[in-house]
Design an enzyme around this catalytic site. Structure first.
Site, short mmCIF file in Angstrom:
data_model
loop_
_atom_site.label_atom_id
_atom_site.label_comp_id
_atom_site.label_asym_id
_atom_site.label_seq_id
_atom_site.Cartn_x
_atom_site.Cartn_y
_atom_site.Cartn_z
CG HIS A 141 -0.15 11.93 -21.54
ND1 HIS A 141 0.13 11.04 -22.57
CD2 HIS A 141 -0.30 11.17 -20.42
CE1 HIS A 141 0.14 9.81 -22.09
NE2 HIS A 141 -0.11 9.86 -20.80
CB CYS A 152 1.42 6.19 -22.10
SG CYS A 152 0.64 4.88 -21.13
CG HIS A 194 -4.20 6.27 -22.15
ND1 HIS A 194 -3.30 6.02 -23.17
CD2 HIS A 194 -3.45 6.70 -21.10
CE1 HIS A 194 -2.08 6.28 -22.75
NE2 HIS A 194 -2.14 6.70 -21.51
#
Length: 410
Positions: free
Chosen positions: A301, A170, A335
């Site tokens: 994030h 990620c 995401h």
């Protein structure tokens, strides 16, 4: 390589290519960010029978044939289609002719979490059902991670090029951009096409579902009653070049890449570490030559899980006496794994140029344990000079990128 005694080159962003659930292409993406558009819808790319909830942020209006001119879409997987299409968009957005691009030493650096795991999911299902002899050789050939960068090379017909796929999950988009920043700054390449790409797949959705981190409806970063992430997909590719090159060809400059920081604490397979992220932020500030007080907003994030948001906001407060606004565009587009920080970088560059802070949507009450100004629900007009983009990944891989408004002299 850079000549001895010559200062490092300044690196600027001159083109953006984006494929997202809130808009394809830079103009639609910008409109989606300003509006606080939501990309949430029921997942359709695989059978979700048996899951109690299965919303996601799929890209439902993407036709690869509309973007790819040289590569047959059937020869590459969905994530590679995203990366190749985004790269072509970015080059066009940079107003750089393909002949000019092909004449330059270049780098293609694409970050990913899953690569072509959607194809792997299907191959495994076929094998379990019909045996190994049933595997489609075309699908098997296109399932390797290297296709995410090599497909860009093929689509743009590059020859003097290094192509790498960076699998740091990620945080991979920021890793890929940092790699391109270093290569241009040191004179190893003249042009870098960097970012990330991923496609929604059963494996990753199921993994997060089993961890109890998939939200039943929407993603609500920093919200008191947040319930987790939504898996998304897409690609973000940035055209980066030296300031000297950009000025010579009269290019529009979205933003300057000031620096970045990387670290890996390897402290826990999935839980973020506050102190490690704080150190990574400090590394990025030192590398970029900025102080915490210089940062005008932070693109977090911001996954919407209980652990991430408290840990990340705690790390921010550890570095910043008074944190600037802290937003998460994952509230809008989910995401998107390896594409996430690349798309956030594109959003930061647009925010600098257009003078606004994107909102964190789906917000009602801020969690007091987070205690950040997340710019709830509506974009905010602001002059931005320095922007920070955080990215966290499993196993403690952290990557923080610093972008700034281009100035004639620093």
């Amino acid at each position: 390589m850079r000549d001895a005694g010559r200062p490092p080159r300044r690196v600027v962003i001159t083109g953006l290519g984006v494929v997202t659930s809130i808009g394809i292409g830079v103009n639609e993406f910008l409109a989606g960010l300003r509006e606080g558009r939501s990309g949430v819808k029921p997942i359709t790319s695989f059978d979700t029978t048996g899951f109690s909830h299965a919303n996601g942020c799929e890209v439902t209006d993407f036709d690869p044939a509309a973007w790819l001119e040289r590569v047959d879409p059937a020869e590459i997987g969905r994530a590679s289609q995203f990366s190749a299409a985004a790269a072509r968009m970015a080059v066009a957005d940079a107003a750089m002719g393909l002949a000019e691009l092909r004449g330059k030493r270049s780098l293609v650096s694409v970050g990913t979490t899953d690569a072509e795991s959607r194809d792997l999911d299907n191959l495994i299902a076929d094998q379990l059902r019909d045996g190994p002899g049933s595997l489609d050789p075309v699908v098997a050939r296109r399932s390797t991670a290297g296709r995410l960068s090599s497909s860009v090379v093929r689509e743009l017909e590059l020859t003097d090029v290094e192509a790498v796929t960076i699998p740091t999950a990620c945080a991979a988009g920021n890793y890929a951009i940092g790699y391109g920043f270093d290569a241009i700054r040191e004179g190893e390449v003249e042009i870098a096409l960097c970012g990330g790409a991923d496609a929604v797949c059963r494996k990753t959705f199921t993994g997060f579902y089993r961890l109890g981190t998939i939200a039943p409806e929407v993603c609500q970063p920093f919200e008191r009653d947040r319930k987790g992430i939504l898996t998304g997909e897409g690609a973000g590719i940035l055209v980066m070049e030296s300031l000297e090159s950009a000025l010579a060809r009269g290019a529009r400059i979205y933003a300057e890449v000031l620096g970045y920081g990387l670290n890996c604490d390897a402290n826990h397979p999935v839980a973020p570490d506050r102190d490690s992220l704080a150190r990574c932020i400090e590394l990025a500030h030192r590398n970029a030559g900025v102080k915490p007080a210089d940062v005008d907003f932070i693109s977090a994030h911001g996954t919407g899980t209980k652990a991430n948001d408290v840990t990340e906001s705690g790390a921010i407060r550890q570095v910043f006496d008074t944190p600037p606004p802290v937003v998460s565009i994952k509230s809008m587009l989910g995401h998107s794994m390896g594409a996430a920080s690349a798309l956030a970088s594109a959003a930061c560059a647009l925010a600098i140029q257009e003078g606004f802070i994107p909102p964190t949507i789906n917000h009602h009450v801020t969690d007091p344990e987070c205690g950040v100004d997340c710019v709830p629900n509506e974009a905010r007009t602001a002059r931005l000079d320095v922007v920070q983009n955080n990215a966290l990944a499993f196993a403690g891989n952290n990557a923080v990128l610093i972008l700034g408004r281009y100035r004639d002299a620093v």
